[in-house]
Design an enzyme around this catalytic site. Structure first.
Site, short mmCIF file in Angstrom:
data_model
loop_
_atom_site.label_atom_id
_atom_site.label_comp_id
_atom_site.label_asym_id
_atom_site.label_seq_id
_atom_site.Cartn_x
_atom_site.Cartn_y
_atom_site.Cartn_z
N PRO A 160 7.98 -3.31 5.04
CA PRO A 160 7.93 -1.72 4.41
C PRO A 160 6.80 -2.28 5.20
CG PRO A 160 9.22 -3.16 3.11
CD PRO A 160 8.75 -4.02 4.09
N HIS A 163 6.28 -10.23 -0.10
CA HIS A 163 5.85 -10.51 1.08
C HIS A 163 7.56 -11.69 1.75
CE1 HIS A 163 2.46 -7.67 2.38
NE2 HIS A 163 3.55 -7.24 1.54
N HIS A 195 1.97 -1.57 -7.82
CA HIS A 195 0.49 -0.97 -7.17
C HIS A 195 -0.41 -0.59 -7.99
CE1 HIS A 195 1.95 -0.49 -2.71
NE2 HIS A 195 2.12 -1.71 -3.46
N ASN A 219 1.03 -8.96 7.13
CA ASN A 219 0.17 -10.18 6.39
C ASN A 219 -0.96 -10.43 6.89
OD1 ASN A 219 2.85 -10.64 4.68
ND2 ASN A 219 3.39 -11.64 6.15
N ASP A 227 12.65 -17.72 -0.58
CA ASP A 227 12.83 -19.04 0.49
C ASP A 227 10.88 -19.50 0.54
OD1 ASP A 227 12.05 -17.43 2.33
OD2 ASP A 227 14.11 -18.02 3.68
N ARG A 256 2.02 -9.52 -4.62
CA ARG A 256 2.70 -9.18 -3.35
C ARG A 256 2.68 -10.34 -2.63
NH1 ARG A 256 -1.05 -7.39 1.28
NH2 ARG A 256 0.23 -5.65 2.31
N THR A 310 -7.18 2.33 -13.53
CA THR A 310 -7.19 1.45 -14.12
C THR A 310 -7.13 0.36 -13.42
OG1 THR A 310 -4.93 1.14 -14.65
CG2 THR A 310 -7.06 2.02 -16.56
C1 HEM Z 1 7.29 0.96 -0.25
C2 HEM Z 1 7.05 -0.96 -0.04
C3 HEM Z 1 5.67 -0.86 0.55
C4 HEM Z 1 4.77 -0.16 0.93
C5 HEM Z 1 4.79 -0.08 2.75
C6 HEM Z 1 3.87 -1.63 0.39
C7 HEM Z 1 2.09 -1.86 1.16
C8 HEM Z 1 1.29 -1.73 0.65
C9 HEM Z 1 -0.31 -2.08 1.74
C10 HEM Z 1 -0.43 -1.32 2.18
C11 HEM Z 1 -0.89 -2.74 0.53
C12 HEM Z 1 -2.53 -2.72 0.96
C13 HEM Z 1 -2.85 -3.67 1.66
C14 HEM Z 1 -4.06 -3.96 2.57
O1 HEM Z 1 -4.98 -2.94 2.98
O2 HEM Z 1 -4.33 -5.27 2.80
C15 HEM Z 1 0.22 -3.29 -0.15
C16 HEM Z 1 -1.11 -4.19 -1.54
C17 HEM Z 1 -0.58 -4.12 -2.86
N1 HEM Z 1 0.89 -4.76 -2.45
FE1 HEM Z 1 2.47 -3.41 -1.73
N2 HEM Z 1 3.53 -2.06 -0.92
C18 HEM Z 1 4.75 -1.78 -0.82
C19 HEM Z 1 5.65 -2.27 -2.20
C20 HEM Z 1 4.88 -3.46 -2.68
C21 HEM Z 1 5.84 -4.20 -3.99
C22 HEM Z 1 6.87 -4.22 -3.41
C23 HEM Z 1 4.94 -5.13 -4.46
C24 HEM Z 1 5.50 -6.28 -5.37
C25 HEM Z 1 6.60 -5.74 -6.41
C26 HEM Z 1 3.99 -4.82 -4.41
C27 HEM Z 1 2.42 -5.29 -4.45
C28 HEM Z 1 1.31 -4.74 -4.31
C29 HEM Z 1 0.12 -5.63 -4.78
C30 HEM Z 1 -0.31 -6.12 -5.59
C31 HEM Z 1 -1.11 -5.35 -3.63
C32 HEM Z 1 -2.24 -5.61 -3.96
C33 HEM Z 1 -2.88 -6.90 -2.95
C34 HEM Z 1 -4.10 -7.45 -3.23
O3 HEM Z 1 -4.78 -6.62 -3.94
O4 HEM Z 1 -4.23 -8.54 -2.58
N3 HEM Z 1 3.73 -3.91 -3.11
N4 HEM Z 1 0.77 -2.86 -0.16
#
Ligand code: HEM
Ligand code: NAG
Ligand code: NAG
Length: 339
Positions: free
Chosen positions: A169, A73, A199, A101, A81, A69, A257
């Site tokens: 996003p 970001h 995700h 963040n 960068d 993630r 999973t």
């Molecule tokens: C429409 C685009 C996206 C939205 C709205 C979004 C939103 C989110 C949100 C809300 C969370 C949970 C944050 C929290 O509750 O603290 C999350 C977690 C995560 N996101 Fe996304 N995300 C998006 C795209 C992506 C992309 C493109 C990636 C990587 C290529 C990504 C990787 C992750 C990962 C791996 C987690 C889990 C992180 C952890 O457990 O520490 N996300 N995302």
């Protein structure tokens, strides 16, 4: 064409702009990223990144998701960068303090450990932006996902982009707006759907889904696109706002999973078990343009190979968002501060 009556003058101006862009592209091409960028200057960079992540992982399985993630970001705020890694100073707001963040992104100590190991092996050579790109690839691979040749040669910014980070996003944004945010940085619908497949690992806090469980779009009802059994389970983990509850309890983004990088994320969506509103919207928001994303969700649910292929391609594209190259920026010695 929406505007068949375009004036010749406007058409000429448009062509001039296209030419200028083409020229710019030609100039930048000389200093594109390449997989072998550190072959001579830091030949063991990949193994070093991998070793530190392997160690971190034994005590913290979630770290793979968190590192993946971070690259996203970083890239979505002023390009890949390393700007995300800068700490706050008296004159500069840190991206870490931006709403998407703060209290949510994690993994910075591991990035610092990687940086320290690389400064030991090849001082002043490997940028923090490249560390994030490498860490993302290694994390996906260690979680069981695809591998790809990471493009390298990014340099680090000298400033953070707080406003860009505020604009990352958001799961409550409409599908249409989310697709546009990706299109604006050159990522098409296939990239968009594939990248969300990240995700398949990691966690989200209750506060990221609370509205879906109790008060969706101010209706005081749950999100109607949420499977009933899943809704009940999520409500147990995330009780309606009680005094003292900060909504930080964690949920698996892929309950099938949780720590394995596979295509079950897409099968979940097909069963109305996408955790975030933005996950489910790709299939269930026809009024927001899901007709272009729904078939891709279906393809990836059906074929893990297709998902892996598209994910790797999209990660390379995402890693190419506005990198600093050549003599732009710097190679930070400490990812948290400019040199
Ligand atoms: C429409 C685009 C996206 C939205 C709205 C979004 C939103 C989110 C949100 C809300 C969370 C949970 C944050 C929290 O509750 O603290 C999350 C977690 C995560 N996101 Fe996304 N995300 C998006 C795209 C992506 C992309 C493109 C990636 C990587 C290529 C990504 C990787 C992750 C990962 C791996 C987690 C889990 C992180 C952890 O457990 O520490 N996300 N995302
Ligand atoms: C980050 O969030 C915490 C609460 O989760 C808050 O106390 C703090 O002020 C926030 N930091 C910034 C810089 O906004
Ligand atoms: C539901 O959300 C709306 C807008 O966010 C808010 O005004 C309303 O008070 C909420 N209802 C409840 C019961 O929390």
């Amino acid at each position: 064409m929406a505007r068949p009556a375009m004036l010749p003058a406007a058409a000429v101006a448009l062509c001039a702009a296209v030419l200028a862009l083409a020229a710019l592209d030609g100039g930048v091409r000389a200093q594109q990223l390449s997989p072998g960028y550190y072959d001579d200057s830091c030949p063991h960079v990949y193994d070093t990144v991998r070793r530190v992540i392997q160690e971190a992982r034994t005590g913290d399985p979630r770290i793979l998701a968190s590192l993946l993630r971070l690259h996203f970001h970083d890239c979505f705020a002023s390009g890949c960068d390393g700007s995300l890694l800068l700490d706050e100073t008296l004159t500069m707001r840190s991206e870490k303090a931006a709403d998407p963040n703060n209290g949510s992104v994690r993994g910075f100590p591991v990035v610092n450990d990687i940086k320290a190991a690389l400064e030991d092996a090849c001082p002043g050579v490997v940028s923090c932006a490249d560390i994030l790109a490498l860490a993302a690839e290694v994390s996906v691979e260690l979680a069981g996902g695809p591998y790809w040749r990471v493009m390298l040669g990014r340099r680090d910014s000298k400033a953070a982009d707080f406003d860009g980070a505020q604009n990352l996003p958001d799961p409550k944004e409409s599908l249409k707006d989310l697709k546009k945010k990706f299109a604006d940085v050159g990522l098409d619908d296939t990239d968009f759907v594939a990248l969300q497949g990240a995700h398949t690992i990691g966690r989200a806090q209750c506060q990221s889904i609370q509205d879906r469980l109790y008060n969706f779009s101010s209706t005081e009802q749950p999100d109607p696109t949420l499977d009933h059994g899943y809704l009940a389970a999520l409500r147990q983990r995330c009780p309606a706002a009680a005094p003292g509850d900060d909504g930080t309890a964690l949920n698996d983004l892929d309950p099938a999973t949780p720590d394995t990088f596979d295509n079950s994320y897409y099968a979940n969506i097909q069963c109305n078990r996408g955790l975030l509103r933005s996950d489910q919207a790709m299939l269930s928001a026809p009024e927001e343009g899901a007709e272009s994303t729904a078939p891709i969700v279906g393809r990836f649910a059906h074929s893990q190979a297709e998902f892996f292929q598209s994910f790797a391609t999209a990660m390379i594209k995402m890693g190419n968002i506005a990198p600093l190259t050549g003599s732009m920026g710097e190679v930070r010695r400490d990812c948290r501060v400019v040199n």
